[in-house]
Write an enzyme that holds these catalytic residues in place. Structure first.
Site, mmCIF file in Angstrom:
data_model
loop_
_atom_site.group_PDB
_atom_site.id
_atom_site.type_symbol
_atom_site.label_atom_id
_atom_site.label_comp_id
_atom_site.label_asym_id
_atom_site.label_seq_id
_atom_site.Cartn_x
_atom_site.Cartn_y
_atom_site.Cartn_z
ATOM 1 N N LYS A 219 0.900 -1.341 -0.063
ATOM 2 C CA LYS A 219 -0.002 0.068 -0.033
ATOM 3 C C LYS A 219 0.667 1.319 -0.013
ATOM 4 O O LYS A 219 2.105 1.171 0.201
ATOM 5 C CB LYS A 219 -0.910 0.021 1.228
ATOM 6 C CG LYS A 219 -1.755 -1.214 1.149
ATOM 7 C CD LYS A 219 -2.963 -1.123 0.226
ATOM 8 C CE LYS A 219 -3.623 -2.366 -0.292
ATOM 9 N NZ LYS A 219 -4.578 -3.048 0.808
HETATM 10 C C1 PLP Z 1 -5.566 -4.402 1.202
HETATM 11 C C2 PLP Z 1 -7.147 -4.244 1.211
HETATM 12 C C3 PLP Z 1 -7.972 -4.220 2.378
HETATM 13 C C4 PLP Z 1 -7.398 -5.201 3.400
HETATM 14 O O1 PLP Z 1 -6.441 -4.539 3.986
HETATM 15 P P1 PLP Z 1 -5.406 -5.228 5.192
HETATM 16 O O2 PLP Z 1 -4.591 -4.318 5.885
HETATM 17 O O3 PLP Z 1 -4.671 -6.406 4.475
HETATM 18 O O4 PLP Z 1 -6.446 -5.926 6.023
HETATM 19 C C5 PLP Z 1 -9.223 -4.245 2.145
HETATM 20 N N1 PLP Z 1 -9.913 -3.456 1.041
HETATM 21 C C6 PLP Z 1 -8.996 -3.172 0.118
HETATM 22 C C7 PLP Z 1 -9.705 -2.344 -1.087
HETATM 23 C C8 PLP Z 1 -7.623 -3.365 0.134
HETATM 24 O O5 PLP Z 1 -7.103 -3.350 -1.143
#
Ligand code: PLP
Length: 382
Positions: A184
């Site tokens: 991210k």
């Molecule tokens: C990565 C992601 C999540 C989950 O995030 P985590 O921190 O891994 O729980 C939820 N929604 C979207 C759209 C994502 O890309």
């Protein structure tokens, strides 16, 4: 494990992050303490919201948001099938049922114009996802929610930096949830946060983040031992000081990294423009697209999977964001979804692949990826 010449993603954490972690290790509190609190103050300020709560994942942040609003068994939450499965599984974790609404054909974001038709007497909330970093139409979604007395809980996992119509994540939603997962825009490997302007809700969420306990270990260690009580059922979602330390230096780089991703995106758009059967999700004018990933759609021959295989053969990484959630086997088995239920999400989800895109990627590497895609299309058309 294959190592690609041009990987799909490469993180940019380094000395600054090591230095912050060293500070935590030199202190006493490894778990949730002052470093987490500092991160929360800065993250809330960045988003322009009153409170931020750091947790172990975006999935956890979404789950807590639902629980704190009392959404659970018998309730429905409207969301999009064009997302990572965690958006829908957080709703299931809370005991509620995800109800999907099809997406806009040019952006992949939930289509606000289709939401009202999905509202039933059981509907409690709308959970929009700012897909790929582009904000949904929050003015429209906020108006629908207000008209029907529904909560809005934003999945902003892709969208720390985004804005639209002057609204950022959390401006309309009761909460907005963020992910600091490995790939991210801000990352500590695994982590998450939510923001809210609702102080009463925030106080509840703080308790629920850590077992429903009235005092944390850091408070007991720094302020002298005091008896704590557990006053309600809670979960184990607190972020550690070590992870918060990894996040702190990244605030200073956010803007420059966004500018860089915007430049990479422009280069990709120019390079791919006019390639037969290839499209890139549209960027709505007048806002800020946070550009988390760079997806393209491969419509028609040779098909998305052939393009991924061709890229991989050339040493280039690519991933899929996302195959539509409702056709994942669990959702078919559990809810009876079938092909054709959300035709736009299916068309986009089966055509999409995400090209290499990360801070520090060169424009020459973008050109090489574009050449590879061009070649693969030419090979497969003859
Ligand atoms: C990565 C992601 C999540 C989950 O995030 P985590 O921190 O891994 O729980 C939820 N929604 C979207 C759209 C994502 O890309």
């Amino acid at each position: 494990m294959t190592s690609f010449r041009i990987p799909f993603y490469r993180h940019d954490l380094g000395q600054a992050e090591l230095d912050e972690v060293a500070k935590v290790l030199a202190g006493e509190i490894l778990t949730t303490g002052e470093t987490v609190a500092e991160f929360e103050r800065r993250f809330a300020a960045l988003l322009g919201r009153r409170h931020a709560l750091a947790v172990t994942s975006c999935t956890g942040a979404l789950h807590l948001s639902l629980l704190a609003l009392g959404i659970g068994a018998g309730d429905e939450v409207i969301t999009t099938p064009m997302s990572f499965v965690a958006t829908a599984t957080a709703i299931i974790e809370a005991g509620a049922t995800p109800v999907f609404v099809d997406v806009e054909p040019d952006t992949g974001n939930i289509d606000a114009a289709r939401i009202e038709a999905a509202i039933t007497p059981r509907t409690q909330a709308i959970m929009p996802v700012h897909l790929y970093g582009q904000m949904c139409d929050m003015q429209a979604i906020g108006a629908i929610a207000a008209r029907h007395g529904l909560a809005v809980l934003e999945d902003a996992a892709h969208c720390v930096e985004g804005r639209r119509d002057g609204l950022g994540p959390g401006a309309v939603g009761v909460t907005a949830s963020f992910s600091f997962y490995a790939t991210k825009n801000m990352t500590c490997g695994e982590g998450g946060a939510l923001v809210t302007d609702d102080t009463a809700l925030y106080e509840k969420l703080r308790l629920w983040r850590l077992h429903g306990m009235t005092r944390s270990a850091a408070e007991r260690a720094t302020e002298g031992y005091a008896q704590w009580d557990m006053i309600q059922m809670g979960w184990k979602y607190n972020l550690s000081n070590i992870e918060a330390a990894l996040l702190l230096p990244q605030f200073a780089r956010l803007e420059a990294k966004l500018a860089q991703r915007q430049e990479l995106a422009r280069r990709y758009r120019q390079g791919l423009a006019g390639l037969p059967g290839i499209a890139i999700p549209a960027e709505r004018p007048g806002g800020i697209h946070a550009y988390h990933v760079l997806p393209i759609w491969v419509f028609g021959r040779p098909g998305r999977d052939a393009v991924i295989a061709g890229l991989n053969r050339r040493g280039i990484g690519a991933v899929v964001n996302y195959n539509p959630i409702h056709l994942m086997r669990y959702f078919v088995d559990t809810y009876g979804y079938a092909q054709g239920d959300f035709p736009i999400a299916e068309r986009l989800g089966h055509a999409t692949l995400s090209l290499p895109f990360y801070p520090g990627m060169s424009l020459e590497a973008v050109d090489e990826v574009v050449r590879a895609v061009t070649e693969i299309l030419a090979e497969n058309r003859n």
